[in-house]
Motif scaffolding. Structure first.
Motif, PDB file in Angstrom:
ATOM      1  N   PRO A 255       0.844  -1.207   0.000  1.00 20.72           N
ATOM      2  CA  PRO A 255       0.000   0.000   0.000  1.00 20.72           C
ATOM      3  C   PRO A 255       0.875   1.253   0.000  1.00 20.72           C
ATOM      4  O   PRO A 255       1.877   1.308   0.710  1.00 20.72           O
ATOM      5  CB  PRO A 255      -0.796  -0.117   1.296  1.00 20.72           C
ATOM      6  N   SER A 257       0.813   4.002   1.393  1.00 16.41           N
ATOM      7  CA  SER A 257       1.101   4.644   2.674  1.00 16.41           C
ATOM      8  C   SER A 257       2.337   4.052   3.339  1.00 16.41           C
ATOM      9  O   SER A 257       2.912   4.653   4.228  1.00 16.41           O
ATOM     10  CB  SER A 257      -0.105   4.509   3.601  1.00 16.41           C
ATOM     11  N   ASP A 258       2.729   2.861   2.925  1.00 15.34           N
ATOM     12  CA  ASP A 258       3.856   2.212   3.585  1.00 15.34           C
ATOM     13  C   ASP A 258       5.146   2.261   2.780  1.00 15.34           C
ATOM     14  O   ASP A 258       6.169   1.747   3.239  1.00 15.34           O
ATOM     15  CB  ASP A 258       3.508   0.754   3.902  1.00 15.34           C
ATOM     16  N   SER A 312      -0.887  12.292  -5.658  1.00 18.80           N
ATOM     17  CA  SER A 312      -1.328  12.402  -4.275  1.00 18.80           C
ATOM     18  C   SER A 312      -1.781  11.076  -3.694  1.00 18.80           C
ATOM     19  O   SER A 312      -1.716  10.881  -2.500  1.00 18.80           O
ATOM     20  CB  SER A 312      -2.421  13.462  -4.137  1.00 18.80           C
ATOM     21  N   LEU A 313      -2.237  10.158  -4.501  1.00 18.07           N
ATOM     22  CA  LEU A 313      -2.718   8.895  -3.933  1.00 18.07           C
ATOM     23  C   LEU A 313      -1.725   7.762  -4.076  1.00 18.07           C
ATOM     24  O   LEU A 313      -1.690   6.850  -3.264  1.00 18.07           O
ATOM     25  CB  LEU A 313      -4.036   8.477  -4.598  1.00 18.07           C
ATOM     26  N   GLU A 315       1.714   8.094  -4.701  1.00 21.26           N
ATOM     27  CA  GLU A 315       3.102   8.529  -4.588  1.00 21.26           C
ATOM     28  C   GLU A 315       3.744   8.669  -5.967  1.00 21.26           C
ATOM     29  O   GLU A 315       4.923   8.387  -6.147  1.00 21.26           O
ATOM     30  CB  GLU A 315       3.912   7.524  -3.750  1.00 21.26           C
ATOM     31  N   LYS A 373      -6.671   2.183  -4.332  1.00 25.45           N
ATOM     32  CA  LYS A 373      -7.166   3.541  -4.063  1.00 25.45           C
ATOM     33  C   LYS A 373      -8.374   3.922  -4.927  1.00 25.45           C
ATOM     34  O   LYS A 373      -8.514   5.088  -5.329  1.00 25.45           O
ATOM     35  CB  LYS A 373      -6.040   4.568  -4.293  1.00 25.45           C
ATOM     36  N   LYS A 375     -11.542   4.102  -4.140  1.00 28.02           N
ATOM     37  CA  LYS A 375     -12.470   4.988  -3.458  1.00 28.02           C
ATOM     38  C   LYS A 375     -11.925   6.408  -3.419  1.00 28.02           C
ATOM     39  O   LYS A 375     -12.606   7.370  -3.765  1.00 28.02           O
ATOM     40  CB  LYS A 375     -12.696   4.477  -2.032  1.00 28.02           C
ATOM     41  N   GLU A 376     -10.644   6.509  -3.032  1.00 27.86           N
ATOM     42  CA  GLU A 376     -10.026   7.826  -2.921  1.00 27.86           C
ATOM     43  C   GLU A 376      -9.957   8.520  -4.285  1.00 27.86           C
ATOM     44  O   GLU A 376     -10.165   9.724  -4.384  1.00 27.86           O
ATOM     45  CB  GLU A 376      -8.622   7.705  -2.322  1.00 27.86           C
ATOM     46  N   GLU A 379     -13.168  10.029  -5.052  1.00 21.99           N
ATOM     47  CA  GLU A 379     -13.414  11.209  -4.230  1.00 21.99           C
ATOM     48  C   GLU A 379     -12.665  12.427  -4.783  1.00 21.99           C
ATOM     49  O   GLU A 379     -13.183  13.547  -4.769  1.00 21.99           O
ATOM     50  CB  GLU A 379     -13.038  10.939  -2.767  1.00 21.99           C
ATOM     51  N   LEU A 380     -11.448  12.183  -5.272  1.00 18.47           N
ATOM     52  CA  LEU A 380     -10.711  13.305  -5.876  1.00 18.47           C
ATOM     53  C   LEU A 380     -11.361  13.753  -7.181  1.00 18.47           C
ATOM     54  O   LEU A 380     -11.434  14.946  -7.474  1.00 18.47           O
ATOM     55  CB  LEU A 380      -9.248  12.907  -6.135  1.00 18.47           C
TER      56      LEU A 380
END
Lengths: 516, 304, 308
Positions: A255, A257-258, A312-313, A315, A373, A375-376, A379-380
C-alpha cells in the motif's frame, strides 16, 4: 473523581502504545530484517490472496497464475519482441486456420512421464470444449488439436485466429500430464499437481501457504532456489510487517502509505513496474443522459487532473494514458500512451457551450476496495469535477454489489472500473466498445469502429491488423465512450539482497529473482 | 438422561430454522455468477454458468433440494475450490479451535483473577481500574488491537512472529487479540456474579463468624462463583467464533474464519452454508455441555 | 431457552422486579444521579455526543468531504508540523479529521440508536406474544431465538450485507434484525413472571382484554429493564459497526462514520497515527459514557445490585 483519574491513566497507556509503535518508524530502522545472502536458498513471497486452485483452466486470477508459472510451462512464451519457444521448439502458420508446432524433445513431467503431443491435445481440447470451465471463453476458438507424431501436432481454429499465440501464452495454457490425470483422476491431480516447470509441488495449506521445491530434472536452466514459499497474507499492514521483520522476502501489493517505511528501512526497498490494468471512467451515451453530449464528455476528461491523482494517492507511481491498449500489447497505440489532457478552463467553456453553464449534476458509481485507491480516486474526481461546475454524486459499491450492477448494465451516467488484459492483444481490450457489446452499457455506436474491430478480429496480416486497432483507439480517444485515467503500477516490497524486476504480466517467475 | 434427550430433541427444530435462515440469506438475492467471471465476460458466458449452477430453478425447489442434501450431509461443492464444502470447513476446524482455545485460555487467565479482585475490592481504585480496563477492552475493535500488537511486539520489539502458524509463539498475539474482548466481557460478568454471591446470606454468616476474609472468599465465594463461570465461558462461544473472523484475517491464520470471509466475498455459498451450519452446531453443543456441567456442579438446580 | 445463558436470564429476572410506584422513582433517580459521579459523567458524555450530532453542520470547522491535496496527512496541531487550521490533523485526502469526527457522530449514533429501536421493537412484540400467549407461538419464537443465538452476530451480518449490499438503511436493518433476540428473551421472561401475579390474574378474571392487560400491567413493569438493556446495546452496536467497516461492509462513503474512519485509518497506523486514533478515542469515550449511563440506570431501576 477516582474513576476519572483511572480513565485518564488508561488513555495515557493506550496512547503511549500508539506513540511507541509509530514514532520510532521515523528512526529509519524498523524490524530486524537482514539482507538476503548467497547461501540462503529459500525464498518466501507474501501475496494478498491465496491461490485459488490447481485447475489451471478453472480460474481467472492473475495472482494464482503468478504461482503456477513456476510449475507449468506454456507452449510459447511472450518475449521482448514476439514469442519465444518454451515447450514448443518451433511453429508455423500452415494456413489461416492451421498452426503446426513441434515440441522440445526429452521434456519430463515431475512424475517422470515424458511430454508428448497427446498431452497438448488433452490440455487444450479440455478447455476448448468444456464450457463449464472459467477459461473456456478464451480457448473456444480452438476447434481441434491434431496429433501428427509424439512431438508434432497441429492446432486448428474455427476462424482465422491472429491472436492464437497470445492465447497460448497465458493463464490456462500450461500443459498438463494427460496420462497421470486419466489414470489417477482429477481429484488426485488437484491434490498433487504435476507439471513440467522448474519447481514441483510440495504442499498447499489453504489460506496459508503454497510450497514448491526445485525440480532437478528441469529441461531448462537449473532452478535457483531449493524451496519457495508463497504465503497468503490478506491484511496489508500485516504483509508489510512481515517484510520489515524479515518474515518474507518479497511482499506484493504494497500500500502506498507504507512505501516510505519500506524505503527507510535499511534492508528493504520498493520495486514498481507497470501492469496491464488501466483505470477508466465509462460513460453512457444513451439519449437522455447529459453524457451523450460529446462536449460534456470532453469537459469531464479535461476537468480531471490525472497526474495529480497519481501524485497524491499513489506517490506518483502509474502512468497517465489516453488508451487502454498500453505498450507491450499487440496493436498498442503508443502515441496515446503517457499523454493526458487537463484544461479546466476549457472544460468550463465546453460545459457552457453544451448548455450547462449553471451547473450539471452527474452520477458516478465506483467500487470500494477492488482496485488500488479506487475509493479515494473517485473522491478526488468528485472534487475536480466540482471545480468546473459539475456536481458529481458518488455511489460506492462494495465489489459484489458493483459486479451485480455491472453484469446487468444498470449503472447511471458513469462508472469507474479498471480493466486488465491477460491476452496482451487489443482485441480483448476494445471488444466492449463494438456496438453489439456496448448496447445497454455505453450505447456507444460508431460504424467505423465496428468495421475496424471486425476486420482486425480475423486479419492474419499482423501489421495491417495493428494499424486497424491503432486507428480505432484514436477514434475512441476523441469520442470518449471511456475516459482513460492511468495505467496502474504494481508495487512490491523487496529485501535489498534480492534482484527483482516487476513484470508487466505480474507473474512471479522465481528464477528471475536472484540474490545480489 | 431425560434432560439430555429433551434438549437434544430440541436442537432439531433449531437446526431446521437455521437451515431456513441460511438458505434465505444466501439464495434470495445472491447471484454469484457475476462474481465468478472476470469483468470482460460476455452475457452468453454468464447465462451458461447460471444454468449449470442450477440457479434457474424456482426458489422452493432449490430449498428442498438443499434440505434433502443437508440431511444426507451433503452441503454441495465449493466453486472456489471444486471440493465438497463440508470437507473444506472441517479441514479448517483444528486451526480455529486452536486459536479459540488459546484465546479462551488468555481470557480466563485475565478475567478470573481480575473479576474476583474487583468484586472483593469493590469501588476501590483497583476495582475502577479493572472495570475501566474492561470497558476499554470492549471498545477496542479487534482489528485495531491486532495491528497495534503486531507493530509493537513484532516490528518494534521483535519478540513474536507477525503472522501465520507454525510454533507456539505464533499463538501469542492472535490469542491476546481475540482474548481481550472476551476477557473484557467475562471480567464484567464474573465480577457481578461474584458480587451476588458475596452478598448472600451464608457468606455474611461466615464473615460474622469471624473467618478470615481470604478463607471466606476462597472457600465459599470462589467455589460458588465457579459455577456461573463455566456458563459464562460457554456463552462466549458464539462471540469467540465471531471474533475469529476478524482475528484470523489480521494474522492470516488459516482457519474457518478466513475461509468464511472469503467465501462470503466470492459468494461461494456452499461453503458459507456449511460453515454457518457447523458453527451453529458448535455453539449449540457447547451450550448443551455448559448446561450439563451446570447440573453436575450444582445439584440444587431443578428443571421444570 | 434454558439452553442458553442461565446467568443472563437470572440477571434479567432480578432486574425486572422493579416497583411501579412512580413517585419513589423520581426521587430515587434524583438521589442516585447526585450520588453517582460516573452516572453524571455518562449523562454529560451522552448529551454532549447527541448535541454534537444534532449541531454537526454548524460546529464542524470544515466541510468533512472537502479534500485538500496539498495538506494531506497533516499531524494534529500540537505535534511537529501541525497546522492550526486542522486541530486534529487531516487524513490521506487532506480532509479535516475533527470535522469528520463531528459529522461522523451523526451516522454512528443514528446507526446505534435506530438499530436498537428496531431490535427493541421486534424483541418486544415477539417476546410479549411468546410470554403472554405461550403455546405454539412461544415454541416457534423461542426456537427461532435459539437459532439466531447459535449464529455469531458478525457472521450473520456479514452474510446479509454481502448479499444485499451495505447502505445506511440495510446496516440499521441488519444490526436490528440480529440483536432483537436478547430483548425477546428478556421480555418473555418478565412477561411470564408478571402474568402470574395476583393483580394480573384478577384483572383477567374480571374479563379485561389482553391488550389492556399488556399495556396496563405488563409493559410498565418491563420498560425499565428494557431501557437499561437498550442503552447498553447502543454501545455494542457502535462497536459492531466498526468491525463491519473493517470487513468492507460497513458505512459506505461519502457517508462517514467513526467505524469507517477507524478502519480506513488502519493503513496509516504505523506512519500517521492520528488518522485512526481520534475516531477510536471518539468511539471509546462514547461507549464509556453509554456504559456509565446504563449502569447508573440499572442502579436506579434495580435496587438489588445498587452500588452505594
Amino acid at each position: 473523581m477516582k474513576k476519572l483519574l483511572t480513565f485518564g491513566l488508561l488513555f495515557v497507556l493506550v496512547f503511549s502504545l500508539v506513540a511507541c509503535s509509530s514514532n520510532s518508524s521515523t528512526s529509519g530502522d524498523e524490524g530486524s530484517v537482514e539482507k538476503k545472502t548467497e547461501d540462503d536458498k529459500e525464498l518466501v513471497i507474501a501475496t494478498g490472496a491465496d491461490m485459488v486452485t490447481f485447475d489451471i483452466h478453472d480460474h481467472n486470477t492473475t495472482s494464482t497464475e503468478a504461482i503456477h508459472v513456476n510449475m507449468f510451462n506454456y507452449l510459447v512464451k511472450r518475449g521482448e519482441d514476439g514469442f519465444d519457444p518454451d515447450l514448443a521448439e518451433s511453429w508455423e502458420n500452415v494456413d489461416d486456420n492451421t498452426w503446426k508446432f513441434k515440441l522440445r524433445e526429452g521434456v519430463k513431467f515431475h512424475n517422470g512421464e515424458e511430454l508428448t503431443a497427446d498431452d497438448v491435445k488433452f490440455t487444450l481440447e479440455r478447455v476448448a470444449n468444456d464450457n463449464k470451465l472459467l477459461e473456456h471463453g478464451n480457448y473456444s476458438q480452438i476447434k481441434e488439436v491434431k496429433v501428427i507424431n509424439d512431438l508434432e501436432f497441429e492446432i486448428i481454429t474455427h476462424q482465422p485466429e491472429p491472436a492464437l499465440l497470445n492465447r497460448l501464452s497465458r493463464l490456462g495454457s500450461g500443459i498438463l500430464p494427460s496420462k497421470y490425470i486419466e489414470e489417477e483422476g482429477w481429484d488426485k491431480f488437484l491434490e498433487n499437481p504435476v507439471g513440467t516447470g522448474p519447481y514441483k509441488f510440495v504442499e498447499w495449506k489453504k489460506d496459508d501457504r503454497v510450497v514448491i521445491e526445485a525440480n532437478s530434472d528441469y529441461f531448462g536452466e537449473a532452478p535457483k532456489w531449493n524451496k519457495v514459499t508463497f504465503r497468503a497474507i490478506p491484511e496489508d499492514s500485516t504483509r508489510v510487517s512481515e517484510l520489515l521483520t524479515g518474515g518474507v522476502d518479497i511482499a506484493t501489493n504494497l500500500p502506498p502509505s507504507d512505501w516510505e517505511r519500506v524505503k527507510d528501512n535499511e534492508a528493504t526497498e520498493v520495486a514498481q513496474g507497470p501492469t496491464q490494468r488501466v483505470m477508466m471512467l465509462v460513460l453512457r451515451q444513451t439519449e437522455g443522459h447529459a453524457t451523450s453530449d460529446p462536449k460534456v464528455r470532453e469537459a469531464i476528461d479535461l476537468a480531471i487532473d490525472k497526474q495529480a491523482i497519481l501524485d497524491s494517492l499513489m506517490e506518483g507511481s502509474g502512468t497517465v494514458t489516453r488508451t487502454r491498449v498500453t505498450p507491450g500489447n499487440t496493436g498498442a497505440n503508443e502515441d496515446l500512451y503517457g499523454k493526458t489532457l487537463y484544461d479546466p478552463e476549457k472544460a468550463k467553456q465546453l460545459l457552457k457551450e453544451a448548455g450547462y453553464g449553471d451547473g450539471l449534476e452527474l452520477k458516478l458509481s465506483a467500487p470500494n476496495g477492488r482496485y488500488l485507491k479506487d475509493k479515494e480516486s473517485a473522491e478526488l474526481i468528485q472534487a475536480m469535477l466540482g471545480e468546473v461546475g459539475i456536481d458529481l454524486k458518488l455511489e460506492f459499491l462494495e465489489w459484489s454489489s458493483f459486479a451485480d450492477k455491472y453484469a446487468s448494465k444498470s449503472f447511471d451516467d458513469m462508472f469507474l472500473i479498471g480493466y486488465g488484459n491477460s491476452m496482451f492483444d487489443a482485441a480483448l481490450a476494445l471488444d466492449r466498445l463494438s456496438s453489439k457489446q456496448a448496447e445497454g452499457e455505453t450505447d456507444y455506436n460508431n460504424p467505423e469502429v465496428d468495421k475496424l474491430l471486425e476486420e482486425a478480429m480475423s486479419n492474419m496480416n499482423a501489421e495491417e491488423r495493428a494499424k486497424q486497432y491503432q486507428k480505432a483507439q484514436e477514434i475512441i480517444a476523441e469520442e470518449r465512450p471511456q475516459i482513460y485515467l492511468y495505467q496502474l503500477d504494481a508495487v512490491y516490497g523487496v529485501n535489498k539482497g534480492l534482484n527483482f524486476e516487476p513484470r508487466l504480466d505480474e507473474m512471479l517467475y522465481v528464477d528471475d529473482i536472484t540474490v545480489k | 438422561m431425560k434432560f439430555l434427550i429433551k434438549n437434544i430433541l430440541r436442537i432439531i427444530p433449531v437446526l431446521f430454522i437455521i437451515s431456513l435462515i441460511v438458505f434465505l440469506l444466501v439464495r434470495v438475492t445472491g447471484d454469484p455468477v457475476s462474481l465468478m467471471l472476470p469483468e470482460t465476460a460476455t452475457d452468453a458466458e454468464r447465462a451458461q454458468l447460471r444454468e449449470s449452477l442450477g440457479l434457474n430453478d424456482p426458489l422452493y425447489i432449490q430449498y428442498f433440494t438443499y434440505l434433502g442434501d443437508l440431511i444426507t450431509g451433503d452441503f454441495g461443492e465449493s466453486f472456489r475450490y471444486n471440493q465438497p464444502a463440508l470437507g473444506l470447513v472441517l479441514e479448517r476446524l483444528p486451526a480455529s479451535f486452536g486459536l479459540a482455545f488459546a484465546s479462551m485460555l488468555v481470557a480466563t487467565l485475565i478475567s478470573i483473577p481480575l473479576g474476583i479482585l474487583s468484586a472483593i475490592k469493590r469501588n476501590s481504585f483497583i476495582d475502577l481500574f479493572i472495570t475501566g480496563g474492561a470497558v476499554l477492552g470492549k471498545a477496542m475493535p479487534n482489528f485495531w488491537l491486532g495491528i497495534m500488537l503486531i507493530l509493537l511486539f513484532s516490528v518494534q520489539l521483535n519478540i513474536f512472529p507477525v503472522s501465520g502458524t507454525g510454533s507456539l509463539m505464533h499463538f501469542v498475539l492472535p490469542a491476546i487479540t481475540l482474548g481481550t474482548a472476551i476477557a473484557a466481557e467475562m471480567t464484567r460478568l464474573i465480577r457481578s456474579s461474584m458480587l451476588e454471591i458475596l452478598g448472600q446470606e451464608y457468606i455474611r454468616t461466615a464473615r460474622s463468624k469471624g473467618l478470615l476474609e481470604a478463607v471466606v472468599v476462597n472457600k465459599h465465594g470462589f467455589r460458588n462463583a465457579l459455577i456461573p463461570v463455566v456458563t459464562i465461558m460457554a456463552l462466549q462461544t458464539a462471540t469467540l467464533i465471531g471474533g475469529t473472523l476478524i482475528t484470523e484475517t489480521v494474522f492470516s491464520w488459516p482457519g474457518m474464519g478466513q475461509l468464511l470471509i472469503q467465501a462470503v466475498n466470492l459468494r461461494d455459498m456452499a461453503v458459507v452454508q456449511a460453515a454457518t451450519f457447523i458453527i451453529a452446531l458448535l455453539v449449540i453443543i457447547s451450550n448443551l455441555l455448559a448446561d450439563l456441567a451446570y447440573r453436575y456442579l450444582d445439584p440444587r438446580i431443578k428443571y421444570d | 431457552m434454558r439452553m442458553f445463558s442461565r446467568i443472563e436470564v437470572k440477571k434479567e429476572l432480578t432486574l425486572e422486579e422493579t416497583k411501579t410506584d412512580k413517585k419513589a422513582y423520581s426521587l430515587k433517580w434524583l438521589k442516585v444521579l447526585l450520588n453517582s459521579k460516573t452516572g453524571t459523567l455518562g449523562l454529560i458524555i451522552v448529551v454532549f455526543m447527541v448535541l454534537m450530532a444534532i449541531l454537526a453542520n454548524v460546529i464542524a470547522p470544515h466541510d468533512p468531504a472537502q479534500t485538500d491535496v496539498v495538506n494531506r496527512l497533516v499531524p494534529p496541531v500540537w505535534a511537529e508540523g501541525g497546522n492550526p487550521d486542522y486541530i486534529l490533523g487531516t487524513d490521506n485526502l487532506g480532509r479535516d479529521i475533527l470535522s469528520r469526527i463531528i459529522v461522523g457522530s451523526r451516522v454512528s449514533l443514528l446507526v446505534g440508536i435506530s438499530a436498537v429501536f428496531l431490535a427493541g421493537a421486534i424483541g418486544l412484540v415477539l417476546g410479549l406474544i411468546s410470554g403472554y400467549y405461550g403455546g405454539f407461538f412461544d415454541r416457534v419464537i423461542m426456537r427461532t431465538v435459539d437459532a439466531f443465538l447459535a449464529i455469531p452476530n458478525i457472521l450473520f451480518m456479514l452474510i446479509v450485507l454481502a448479499v444485499i449490499g451495505p447502505s445506511l438503511m440495510t446496516l440499521i436493518f441488519v444490526l436490528g434484525a440480529t440483536t432483537w433476540v436478547m430483548y425477546a428473551r428478556m421480555v418473555r421472561g418478565e412477561t411470564l413472571s408478571i402474568k402470574e401475579r395476583d393483580y394480573v390474574r384478577s384483572a383477567r378474571a374480571v374479563g379485561a382484554k389482553d391488550i389492556r392487560i399488556i399495556s396496563r400491567y405488563i409493559l410498565p413493569n418491563i420498560i425499565s429493564s428494557f431501557i437499561v438493556i437498550a442503552t447498553l446495546n447502543v454501545a455494542t452496536t457502535i462497536i459492531l459497526e466498526s468491525s463491519l467497516s473493517f470487513l468492507g461492509l460497513g458505512i459506505q462513503p461519502p457517508d462517514v462514520s467513526w467505524g469507517l474512519m477507524l478502519s480506513d485509518g488502519r493503513e496509516y497506523l504505523a506512519t500517521s497515527w492520528w488518522v485512526a486514533t481520534f475516531p477510536g478515542v471518539a468511539i471509546t469515550i462514547t461507549v464509556l459514557g453509554i456504559i456509565f449511563l446504563g449502569d447508573w440506570l440499572r442502579d436506579v431501576l434495580d435496587p438489588k445490585t445498587k452500588t452505594n
